[in-house]
Design an enzyme around this catalytic site. Sequence first.
Site, PDB file in Angstrom:
ATOM      1  N   ASN A  44     -44.153  64.479  33.528  1.00  0.00           N
ATOM      2  CA  ASN A  44     -43.716  63.807  34.754  1.00  0.00           C
ATOM      3  C   ASN A  44     -42.696  62.711  34.465  1.00  0.00           C
ATOM      4  O   ASN A  44     -41.700  62.581  35.179  1.00  0.00           O
ATOM      5  CB  ASN A  44     -44.920  63.201  35.484  1.00  0.00           C
ATOM      6  N   ASP A  53     -45.193  69.340  38.944  1.00  0.00           N
ATOM      7  CA  ASP A  53     -45.849  70.173  39.958  1.00  0.00           C
ATOM      8  C   ASP A  53     -45.682  71.656  39.645  1.00  0.00           C
ATOM      9  O   ASP A  53     -46.612  72.444  39.804  1.00  0.00           O
ATOM     10  CB  ASP A  53     -45.276  69.873  41.346  1.00  0.00           C
ATOM     11  N   ASP A  79     -54.211  66.412  36.626  1.00  0.00           N
ATOM     12  CA  ASP A  79     -54.047  67.516  35.679  1.00  0.00           C
ATOM     13  C   ASP A  79     -55.398  67.949  35.105  1.00  0.00           C
ATOM     14  O   ASP A  79     -55.473  68.423  33.986  1.00  0.00           O
ATOM     15  CB  ASP A  79     -53.078  67.126  34.566  1.00  0.00           C
TER      16      ASP A  79
END
Length: 171
Positions: A44, A53, A79
């Site tokens: 990320n 995503d 996650d």
Amino acid sequence: DPLTSMLNGRAFHKAADRIIAHCRRTGRPLTVAYVDLDNFKTVNDRLGHRAGDEMLRSIAKRMRASIRPDDVGARLWGDEFVVLFPEISPADAAIALDRLRSSMATVLGSGPVEATSSTGAVTYLTVPENIEEMLHAADTRMYAAKAAGKNRVIHDVVGMPPSRSVQSGDA
């Protein structure tokens, strides 16, 4: 879960209650696996949330393809994923867990940021009454997998199979 199309936490708990009741009633084992993606924050941070995503969607797709139709997979949050493997022997659970880790590795290892998965799993020969106890045990083993170097599965077998008493005239 709208992002991954897997069960969310609430739906998972409902399914888990049903599966636990079935396994307790039939005396069959149940394995719970808690899966956490290693270094996902780096994905990320370096590539953006859209890439993160997409990775989560790909992982979910791999998970669904790697488990049996009667197994139940869910994304709890972030996650972190969980899979229930009902009516599976400890040896078959070990095979299924390794297959799941290997399948996810093809997605996790294909990007510019190195990501892996750490899994903690417990096969219960005598199934507890609630999922929270099982999740806690699997989560503890997942953290042990991370502490042992990540990118691995730690799987334990707990409990004794229920004894079957033979009544006279049964055999």
